[in-house]
Design a protein around this motif. Structure first.
Motif, PDB file in Angstrom:
ATOM      1  N   PHE A 183       0.833  -1.207   0.000  1.00  0.00           N
ATOM      2  CA  PHE A 183       0.000   0.000   0.000  1.00  0.00           C
ATOM      3  C   PHE A 183       0.867   1.255   0.000  1.00  0.00           C
ATOM      4  O   PHE A 183       0.506   2.264  -0.608  1.00  0.00           O
ATOM      5  N   PHE A 189      -4.569  -0.042  -5.070  1.00  0.00           N
ATOM      6  CA  PHE A 189      -5.744   0.653  -5.599  1.00  0.00           C
ATOM      7  C   PHE A 189      -5.357   1.658  -6.673  1.00  0.00           C
ATOM      8  O   PHE A 189      -4.241   2.172  -6.685  1.00  0.00           O
ATOM      9  N   LYS A 191      -6.753   4.642  -6.951  1.00  0.00           N
ATOM     10  CA  LYS A 191      -6.717   5.938  -6.289  1.00  0.00           C
ATOM     11  C   LYS A 191      -5.661   5.950  -5.196  1.00  0.00           C
ATOM     12  O   LYS A 191      -5.674   5.119  -4.282  1.00  0.00           O
ATOM     13  N   SER A 192      -4.732   6.899  -5.279  1.00  0.00           N
ATOM     14  CA  SER A 192      -3.668   6.987  -4.281  1.00  0.00           C
ATOM     15  C   SER A 192      -4.218   7.186  -2.884  1.00  0.00           C
ATOM     16  O   SER A 192      -3.668   6.666  -1.901  1.00  0.00           O
ATOM     17  N   SER A 193      -5.333   7.939  -2.767  1.00  0.00           N
ATOM     18  CA  SER A 193      -5.898   8.221  -1.443  1.00  0.00           C
ATOM     19  C   SER A 193      -6.342   6.940  -0.747  1.00  0.00           C
ATOM     20  O   SER A 193      -6.206   6.814   0.477  1.00  0.00           O
ATOM     21  N   TRP A 194      -6.842   5.965  -1.496  1.00  0.00           N
ATOM     22  CA  TRP A 194      -7.234   4.688  -0.898  1.00  0.00           C
ATOM     23  C   TRP A 194      -6.011   3.930  -0.404  1.00  0.00           C
ATOM     24  O   TRP A 194      -6.035   3.335   0.668  1.00  0.00           O
ATOM     25  N   ASN A 195      -4.961   3.937  -1.209  1.00  0.00           N
ATOM     26  CA  ASN A 195      -3.712   3.284  -0.789  1.00  0.00           C
ATOM     27  C   ASN A 195      -3.179   3.909   0.495  1.00  0.00           C
ATOM     28  O   ASN A 195      -2.760   3.206   1.416  1.00  0.00           O
ATOM     29  N   LEU A 197      -4.831   5.513   2.835  1.00  0.00           N
ATOM     30  CA  LEU A 197      -5.697   5.214   3.975  1.00  0.00           C
ATOM     31  C   LEU A 197      -5.446   3.803   4.501  1.00  0.00           C
ATOM     32  O   LEU A 197      -5.260   3.600   5.719  1.00  0.00           O
ATOM     33  N   VAL A 198      -5.437   2.824   3.607  1.00  0.00           N
ATOM     34  CA  VAL A 198      -5.227   1.438   4.048  1.00  0.00           C
ATOM     35  C   VAL A 198      -3.803   1.256   4.553  1.00  0.00           C
ATOM     36  O   VAL A 198      -3.550   0.464   5.475  1.00  0.00           O
TER      37      VAL A 198
END
Length: 445
Positions: A183, A189, A191-195, A197-198
């Motif tokens: 991540f 993902f 979307k970078s923002s999802w990466n 967050l996780v």
């Protein structure tokens, strides 16, 4: 000199709003901490002020000050069009038409061949992740952690069951380490923002560490692997000397902070046992507090709350602290041996300004593929492919490896692959070789 090569204030375009035309010599002169230019696709950017706001940290982008950063820029950013929006205000000009696209003595044909390979790999869809792979990986980590707790909560906290619990927890921690790495590299993902967050959940809640600390440290390693003053992974705080250059330099200067000719022996005492439970976690806590990184601190504290709420009722405060330290101790051995077998035996030196492919191949090696090696190392047995394509999901490394090997053969670049045992043994062998070089220089030069 190219027209428009005049000095400009940091953050201001050359000649007011006009764009300049520059030579490589001019670009290379802007490489100090307070004056930084770099080149991406022949465009010249002044990053002096913006570097402080760079999401990956100021150091990683600063390592390319005065250089062509095209290959690194492409390797690190999965969405190039999005990132270009941040570069546009920093544009101050371009290279003169008479200037080559590559700086210094880089092989233009090699750079072009690697760019072609990357385009082919992207068209094949090898940068697209399989979410189920990572979901199952996360599931097996949670399952192992749950099993560790169930064993001691149901059948008691005797020495044998506690040891089994510790091994299971260390396994979960190590596998969570490989997962947060995925991540962190934005390889799961779209979307970078999802990466992001996780990533905070895995490294923070499952491991008690900091995503920002990891990002700022790890991307420096990828940007300039095995290069002194730029790769933090080879900053050994004078405890070890590495490679063939540093030992001789230390020996000539009569630097003897440690008996380096015995470093292959004391490595077993201060390397694998102490890196994570002592050095890393002291550094992580200090970094989060000093930088007021309250978000990462909250994620980290959530791990400790969960751990102690599970194990204090079984072991008490002191016992649960001892259990945590022992788990970190075991995990640290796993982490050090896996991560260092790919790098410490390789070329370690000062900046040579090599092209991306050559730089990565001279500082990394692979370990043979097998189901166990893939799992045990988090697919970092494909260290070469990971360094060349850091945003590629790890389950695709084996698909691109034959093409990378063919490209290396074409250009005469060594592509090293070893057995697991050879890779582990080479850590100790290389430390002994470096220590012997230091002793010879210390005594005779």
């Amino acid at each position: 000199m190219g027209g428009g090569g005049q000095q400009t204030e940091p953050g201001e375009p050359a000649s007011g709003k006009a764009k300049g035309v520059y030579t490589w010599e001019e670009v290379q002169s802007h490489c100090s901490r307070n004056d930084q230019w770099l080149v991406v696709d022949r465009k010249v950017y002044n990053i002096t002020q913006w570097a402080k706001r760079h999401p990956g940290g100021s150091r990683v982008i600063g390592h390319y000050a005065g250089e062509d950063a095209t290959e690194a820029f492409t390797a690190f950013h999965p969405d190039l069009k999005f990132v270009q929006k941040f570069l546009k205000p920093l544009l101050i000009g371009e290279l003169a038409a008479t200037e080559p696209s590559q700086d210094r003595d880089k092989n233009a044909a090699l750079v072009q061949d690697f760019e072609t390979l990357r385009d082919q790999v992207e068209k094949k869809g090898l940068f697209r992740a399989q979410p189920l792979f990572f979901f199952l990986h996360l599931g097996h980590i949670i399952l192992i952690e749950a099993l560790a707790w169930l064993i001691v909560s149901m059948w008691g906290t005797g020495w044998i069951l506690t040891l089994l619990c510790s091994v299971l927890l260390a396994t979960a921690q190590s596998q969570a380490g490989w997962l947060q790495h995925d991540f962190g590299h934005l390889s799961v993902f779209k979307k970078s923002s999802w990466n992001h967050l996780v990533h905070k959940f895995v490294i923070g809640h499952l491991k008690g560490a900091s995503a920002n600390w990891w990002n700022h440290r790890h991307f420096q390693h990828h940007a300039k692997p095995n290069i002194f003053t730029k790769d933090p992974d080879i900053n050994m705080l004078n405890v070890f000397v590495l490679g063939q250059t540093q030992p001789v330099e230390y020996g000539i200067k009569k630097i003897k902070n440690m008996p380096y000719n015995h470093q292959h022996q004391y490595f077993f005492l201060v390397g694998p046992p102490l890196l994570i439970p002592v050095y890393f976690y002291m550094q992580i806590m200090k970094t989060m507090i000093s930088r007021r990184d309250w978000v990462d601190l909250a994620w980290s504290l959530s791990y400790y709350f969960r751990f102690f709420s599970c194990y204090i009722p079984l072991y008490g405060v002191f016992g649960s602290l001892a259990l945590m330290f022992f788990v970190r101790f075991l995990e640290s051995h796993w982490f050090v041996w896996v991560t260092q077998m790919n790098h410490i035996p390789m070329d370690i030196d000062h900046e040579k300004h090599r092209d991306w492919l050559t730089m990565q191949l001279q500082s990394t090696c692979n370990i043979e593929q097998s189901s166990f090696n893939d799992w045990f190392s988090g697919h970092l047995n494909f260290q070469i492919e990971h360094h060349l394509f850091p945003t590629m999901p790890r389950h695709n490394y084996h698909l691109v490896a034959p093409e990378v090997r063919a490209l290396c053969e074409k250009h005469g670049i060594p592509y090293q692959e070893k057995t697991l045992w050879r890779g582990l043994a080479d850590i100790v062998t290389s430390l002994k070789t470096s220590g012997d070089l230091w002793l010879d220089a210390y005594l005779h030069k």
